[in-house]
Design an enzyme around this catalytic site. Structure first.
Site, short mmCIF file in Angstrom:
data_model
loop_
_atom_site.label_atom_id
_atom_site.label_comp_id
_atom_site.label_asym_id
_atom_site.label_seq_id
_atom_site.Cartn_x
_atom_site.Cartn_y
_atom_site.Cartn_z
N GLY A 19 0.69 -1.54 -0.12
CA GLY A 19 0.22 -0.12 0.20
C GLY A 19 1.26 1.04 -0.11
O GLY A 19 1.97 1.11 0.58
N THR A 120 6.34 -6.80 2.08
CA THR A 120 7.46 -6.83 1.17
C THR A 120 8.25 -7.41 1.86
O THR A 120 9.67 -8.08 0.75
CB THR A 120 7.52 -5.28 1.15
OG1 THR A 120 6.37 -5.24 0.56
CG2 THR A 120 8.71 -4.74 -0.21
N ILE A 141 1.74 1.98 7.90
CA ILE A 141 1.08 3.29 8.64
C ILE A 141 0.75 2.22 9.60
O ILE A 141 -0.01 2.53 10.26
CB ILE A 141 0.25 3.20 7.72
CG1 ILE A 141 -1.32 2.32 7.25
CG2 ILE A 141 0.10 4.91 7.09
CD1 ILE A 141 -2.68 3.39 7.03
N ASP A 142 0.48 1.25 9.33
CA ASP A 142 -0.16 -0.13 10.07
C ASP A 142 1.53 -0.24 11.29
O ASP A 142 0.66 -0.71 12.56
CB ASP A 142 -0.21 -1.57 10.02
CG ASP A 142 -0.67 -1.48 8.76
OD1 ASP A 142 -2.03 -0.45 8.63
OD2 ASP A 142 -0.50 -2.05 8.13
N ARG A 177 -24.82 11.75 20.19
CA ARG A 177 -24.46 10.32 19.33
C ARG A 177 -23.69 9.43 18.77
O ARG A 177 -22.29 9.90 20.00
CB ARG A 177 -24.42 10.13 17.56
CG ARG A 177 -26.07 10.69 16.64
CD ARG A 177 -25.19 11.15 15.14
NE ARG A 177 -26.74 12.06 15.32
CZ ARG A 177 -26.52 12.47 13.78
NH1 ARG A 177 -25.62 12.59 13.29
NH2 ARG A 177 -27.73 13.08 12.49
N MET A 184 -7.86 1.96 9.76
CA MET A 184 -6.97 0.94 9.40
C MET A 184 -5.68 0.25 10.19
O MET A 184 -5.76 0.80 11.37
CB MET A 184 -6.18 1.24 8.10
CG MET A 184 -6.94 1.69 6.83
SD MET A 184 -5.92 1.94 5.61
CE MET A 184 -7.05 2.04 4.35
N GLY A 185 -5.26 -0.37 10.04
CA GLY A 185 -3.72 -1.41 10.76
C GLY A 185 -3.82 -2.68 10.50
O GLY A 185 -3.34 -3.26 10.95
N HIS A 186 -4.74 -3.66 9.64
CA HIS A 186 -4.33 -4.81 8.70
C HIS A 186 -4.64 -5.52 9.91
O HIS A 186 -6.03 -5.35 11.22
CB HIS A 186 -3.39 -4.85 8.54
CG HIS A 186 -3.79 -6.51 7.77
ND1 HIS A 186 -2.44 -7.46 7.13
CD2 HIS A 186 -4.10 -6.92 7.24
CE1 HIS A 186 -2.80 -8.02 7.15
NE2 HIS A 186 -3.75 -7.69 6.39
O1 F6P Z 1 -1.01 -2.27 5.07
C1 F6P Z 1 -1.45 -0.69 4.88
C2 F6P Z 1 -2.88 -1.07 4.73
O2 F6P Z 1 -3.35 0.35 4.69
C3 F6P Z 1 -3.63 -1.59 5.85
O3 F6P Z 1 -3.82 -0.54 6.99
C4 F6P Z 1 -5.03 -1.97 5.14
O4 F6P Z 1 -5.80 -3.44 5.78
C5 F6P Z 1 -4.45 -2.20 3.83
O5 F6P Z 1 -3.45 -1.87 3.92
C6 F6P Z 1 -5.34 -1.84 2.32
O6 F6P Z 1 -4.75 -2.19 1.32
P1 F6P Z 1 -5.17 -1.64 -0.52
O7 F6P Z 1 -4.54 -0.64 -0.61
O8 F6P Z 1 -5.53 -3.20 -1.06
O9 F6P Z 1 -6.90 -1.31 -0.15
#
Ligand code: F6P
Length: 380
Positions: A19, A120, A141-142, A177, A184-186
């Site tokens: 990414g 990678t 970014i994760d 609310r 994100m963060g996988h």
């Molecule tokens: O690994 C970086 C990341 O932004 C993760 O946080 C996220 O799960 C993933 O890439 C999203 O990937 P893609 O670009 O394939 O949608």
């Protein structure tokens, strides 16, 4: 004996994979300026990550090409998520490692720099095992790359997600609310945890701490009872409740124990289907909370906004530091390594220790202790 010039790596290829992430261009520039200016190397940049390497698409990166890119988001080389040993070409999955080795030799490369995250690192390790002189620079970014304190991209994304949580507070308190920000963060919770703490989220849900929806509802309820009829929840995209976490762990164990290829493929499909079923977890949490608390609950998915735009000062510094240190390591012929960031220094770590080794949040990490200490719910 080799002369000093002969002993030096002269022609180097560089690529960015996985990414896109803030700081990639800073790292390309950091490596390139040091490689050309300090070490007298020639640099070529492969386009679109491993795919460009397999298809032999590259351009020369000279000083002019490296100028003016430090502050630019994304990657000037382009990127892809291709794997060298399983690349999809015209609908067929092909092992492109032999072609990559041929291209490396044809282009008379002395070294290859792969800039990317955990995937990678695995691919770089595969290419190192195939005989290429590879180094890896850690971006994502994760922040989930083993043996590096921080990867470039994380700091900028942390700032963006924190800013988003700040802004979401306005609507949350004005409209009474519950707002759930999906971050994100996988499979790691660093970004949700860090931005949740920095942005003062009331509840933070991360993959490392399976949540119970009852406990989340209880936190929202008790805030409402004490007059705070709104809540902001930071949920990592990989966060799961206790049941889903157990189901996923069982499916993964099944997959790992499968030996026959058909058995493994079926187990992988089963695991992936469980994972896919929970991609909209933030929405499930929202409707469960609305039902349990009676408060209107909405979801905001931050998505690619988190990794877009200009890198912050930290990521520019880190990209420059690791990139330029990488050039010195290539000059010293240190290969098969990740250039890790440890206590502010660039440190070579064997790629084999990094590849396939995910850095998740330890449940007793200082950030978790700090979150609990200020009364933030963690869903457990
Ligand atoms: O690994 C970086 C990341 O932004 C993760 O946080 C996220 O799960 C993933 O890439 C999203 O990937 P893609 O670009 O394939 O949608």
């Amino acid at each position: 004996m080799e002369s000093w010039e002969q002993a030096m790596a002269k022609r180097v290829g560089i690529l960015t994979a996985g990414g896109d992430s803030p700081g990639l261009n800073a790292a390309i520039r950091g490596f390139g300026k040091a490689a050309i200016g300090q070490h007298g190397m020639e640099l070529i940049g492969f386009e679109q990550g491993i795919r460009g390497l397999a298809e032999d698409r590259w351009r020369v990166l000279d000083s002019a090409a490296l100028s003016g890119i430090l502050t630019v988001g994304g990657t000037v080389l382009g990127t892809s998520r291709d794997k060298p040993h399983r690349m999809v070409i015209d609908g067929e999955t092909v092992d492109m490692v032999p072609t990559i080795v041929e291209n490396y030799e044809k282009n008379k490369l002395d070294a290859l720099v792969c800039i990317g995250g955990g995937g990678t690192a695995k691919n770089a390790n595969r290419l190192a095992k195939a005989g290429l002189n590879v180094i890896h620079l850690p971006k994502t970014i994760d922040n989930d790359i083993a043996h590096t304190d921080t990867s470039f991209g994380f700091s900028t994304a942390l700032g963006i997600a924190t800013d988003a949580i700040d802004r979401l507070h306005s609507t949350a308190h004005s409209h009474h609310r519950v707002i759930i920000a999906e971050i994100m963060g996988h499979k790691a919770g660093w970004l949700a945890l860090g931005s949740g703490v920095a942005g003062g989220a009331d509840i933070i849900l991360i993959p490392e701490i399976p949540y119970s929806i009852e406990s989340v509802a209880e936190s929202v309820h008790s805030r409402a009872k004490s007059g705070r009829s709104f809540s902001v929840i930071a949920i990592a995209e990989g966060a799961r409740d206790e049941q889903d976490t157990a189901d996923l762990a069982a499916a993964e164990a099944l997959r790992k124990s499968a030996s026959a290829p058909e058995e493994k493929a079926a187990a992988t499909k089963h695991r992936d289907s469980i994972e896919a079923a929970h991609r909209d977890n933030a929405f499930k949490v929202a409707s469960a909370l609305e039902e349990a608390t009676g408060l209107e609950s909405r979801v905001t998915i931050l998505g690619y906004v988190q990794r877009g735009g200009t890198p912050d000062a930290h990521d520019r510094m880190l990209g420059t530091l690791l990139g330029s240190a990488g050039a010195a390591l290539v000059a010293d012929k240190e290969f098969g390594i990740t250039v890790a960031s440890q206590s502010g220094e660039a440190v070579p770590v064997p790629l084999s220790d990094v590849a396939g080794n995910l850095k998740t949040v330890p449940v007793d990490h200082a950030w978790i202790k700090a979150a609990r200490a200020v009364g933030t719910g963690l869903g457990d």
